[in-house]
Scaffold this active site. Structure first.
Site, short mmCIF file in Angstrom:
data_model
loop_
_atom_site.label_atom_id
_atom_site.label_comp_id
_atom_site.label_asym_id
_atom_site.label_seq_id
_atom_site.Cartn_x
_atom_site.Cartn_y
_atom_site.Cartn_z
N ASN A 33 -40.38 47.77 -32.58
CA ASN A 33 -41.00 49.09 -32.67
C ASN A 33 -41.77 49.30 -31.38
O ASN A 33 -42.72 48.60 -31.11
CB ASN A 33 -41.94 49.16 -33.87
N THR A 76 -39.28 51.92 -35.49
CA THR A 76 -40.41 52.84 -35.50
C THR A 76 -40.90 53.01 -36.92
O THR A 76 -40.10 53.10 -37.87
CB THR A 76 -40.05 54.23 -34.94
N GLU A 77 -42.22 53.06 -37.09
CA GLU A 77 -42.77 53.14 -38.44
C GLU A 77 -42.46 54.48 -39.09
O GLU A 77 -42.58 54.62 -40.32
CB GLU A 77 -44.28 52.90 -38.42
N ASN A 78 -42.06 55.48 -38.29
CA ASN A 78 -41.69 56.76 -38.90
C ASN A 78 -40.24 56.78 -39.37
O ASN A 78 -39.75 57.81 -39.83
CB ASN A 78 -41.95 57.92 -37.93
#
Length: 240
Positions: A33, A76-78
């Site tokens: 990430n 990515t945390e999204n």
């Protein structure tokens, strides 16, 4: 093992140099990430097939210095696996951004999913390494990166706690001193903690530090003698 980027040890590192250094430590076929710099070095020390997450802020620059053939997969945390470098010009898609809302590209085979699934990956130990920014890191590896405690400060924890405690290894990428010259690598954090004893390595403009159960190892220093840096930080470095 990848070739380490050359560094001028007579001066502090700039942001691009720092990003290249972190990138060097990220192992081939890792999952990442995007966040702060020095991805190459991080990659070299992460086993093939690892999952890696880099945080918002300086760490996002790491993606721009990863070698395509490394096989590193950015998370990515999204809600994305397979994120590529930052997007520019005609490559910008307003619907394709990282957790820091920066336009990014995608790599072949990229996958998208709900943010809840992304956080489940983070919390359940699927990430081998994450790279985060920080306001402070203690010699014991405590991390403070979401709030300074000031009355007018806006807290912004985001997924930092999930990453700090969910990843198997946490690396920090930050400047070593704040604007007023005070150290950010300190005996005990004075800001609210994000995680306890979670940081194992700190990449800065003045050196790379490994945090162990027995103390701090200065793996490299830049622009300042090792003993002078130890005095400024108030620490006795262990032998490498």
């Amino acid at each position: 093992m990848s070739t380490q980027p050359s560094c001028d040890n007579t001066r502090p590192l700039g942001r691009d140099d720092l990003a290249r250094l972190v990138a060097a430590d990220i192992a081939p076929n890792s999952y990442v990430n995007v966040g702060i710099g020095q991805p190459i070095r991080v990659a070299a020390e992460i086993p093939p097939g690892s999952y890696l997450n880099l945080g918002i802020g300086q760490p996002t620059r790491v993606a721009d210095f990863l070698e395509a053939e490394s096989g590193v997969i950015l998370h990515t945390e999204n809600g994305m696996l397979g994120m590529g470098p930052r997007a520019y010009g005609d490559d910008i898609d307003p619907d394709l951004i990282n957790a820091g809302k920066i336009p990014v590209t995608e790599t072949p085979g990229a996958a998208y999913f709900h943010a809840a699934d992304s956080f489940a990956m983070m919390r359940s130990g699927h990430l081998d390494v994450c790279v985060l920014g920080a306001f402070q890191v203690s010699f014991d590896g405590d991390l403070a990166n979401w709030h300074t405690g000031a009355p007018d400060a806006i807290p912004a924890v985001g997924g930092a706690m999930d990453l700090a405690m969910g990843a198997k290894h946490v690396f920090v990428l930050m400047t070593l001193f704040s604007k007023d010259g005070s150290p950010k690598l300190i005996p005990k954090c004075t800001y609210p903690l994000t995680g306890v004893a979670c940081v194992s390595r700190v990449y800065t403009d003045y050196g790379v530090f490994v945090l162990t159960d027995h103390g701090v190892v200065a793996r490299e220093t830049y622009g300042i003698a090792r003993d002078d840096l130890a005095n400024r930080l108030g620490v006795t470095f262990l032998d490498p």
